[in-house]
Design an enzyme around this catalytic site. Structure first.
Site, PDB file in Angstrom:
ATOM      1  CB  THR A 160      -0.348  -4.207   0.079  1.00 21.17           C
ATOM      2  OG1 THR A 160       0.235  -5.229   0.879  1.00 21.17           O
ATOM      3  CG2 THR A 160       0.361  -4.224  -1.250  1.00 21.17           C
ATOM      4  CB  CYS A 161      -4.215  -0.329  -0.512  1.00 19.56           C
ATOM      5  SG  CYS A 161      -4.831  -1.948  -0.927  1.00 19.56           S
ATOM      6  CB  SER A 162      -1.914   2.587   2.947  1.00 19.18           C
ATOM      7  OG  SER A 162      -3.120   2.971   2.938  1.00 19.18           O
TER       8      SER A 162
END
Length: 160
Positions: A47-49
């Site tokens: 999700t972060c990337s």
């Protein structure tokens, strides 16, 4: 208890890479500026990337047009944050900050125990908007969520 709107950002030391590893005190980081600091549980995580960092990269100029600087933070080391920033085409001017031991994250009261996933103590997913070191907006995600700390949500909910 976590930091609240109206409180001063606590003091801690973060690291970033810019022609070598540099330490920056959070009071110096926030002093005299408007800054959105968004934090992720881990660099290179899905999700972060795929969503969180890319949203701030996409809207970086929108924040800058409002006179707001942007920084990304994770409980990772400075080398990981640098590599992640390069892989995500982070624009010049967006700092990729490492809270390697989680000292700032704990001082904010926004730590996340991700030991069940083999990640140890990390930062909750959040976005914080401060003016001259005083928190004016804070958006903390519920576990497993990604809504309120997105670049779009933060832009739409910045205090006047």
């Amino acid at each position: 208890m976590s930091i609240q709107v109206g409180q001063r950002v606590p003091e801690a030391v973060l690291q970033h890479i810019d022609d070598g590893v540099h330490r920056i005190d959070t009071h110096a980081l926030f002093e005299g500026r408007k800054l959105v600091l968004f934090a992720v549980p881990g660099a290179f995580t899905p999700t972060c990337s795929e969503r969180h960092l890319p949203g701030f990269v996409e809207h970086f100029d929108d924040f800058r047009a409002k006179g707001i600087d942007v920084a990304c933070m994770a409980v990772n080391d400075a080398f990981v944050m640098q590599a992640w920033g390069k892989s995500q085409n982070v624009p010049a001017g967006m700092r990729m900050l490492a809270d390697g031991n989680g000292d700032f994250t704990r001082a904010l009261g926004l730590e996340l125990d991700a030991s069940g996933y083999g990640m140890g103590v990390r930062s909750k997913r959040f976005a914080l908007y401060a003016e001259d070191g005083v928190v004016r907006g804070l958006w903390v995600e519920a576990p497993g969520e990604f809504r309120v700390s997105s670049a779009e949500h933060v832009l739409a909910n910045l205090p006047d």
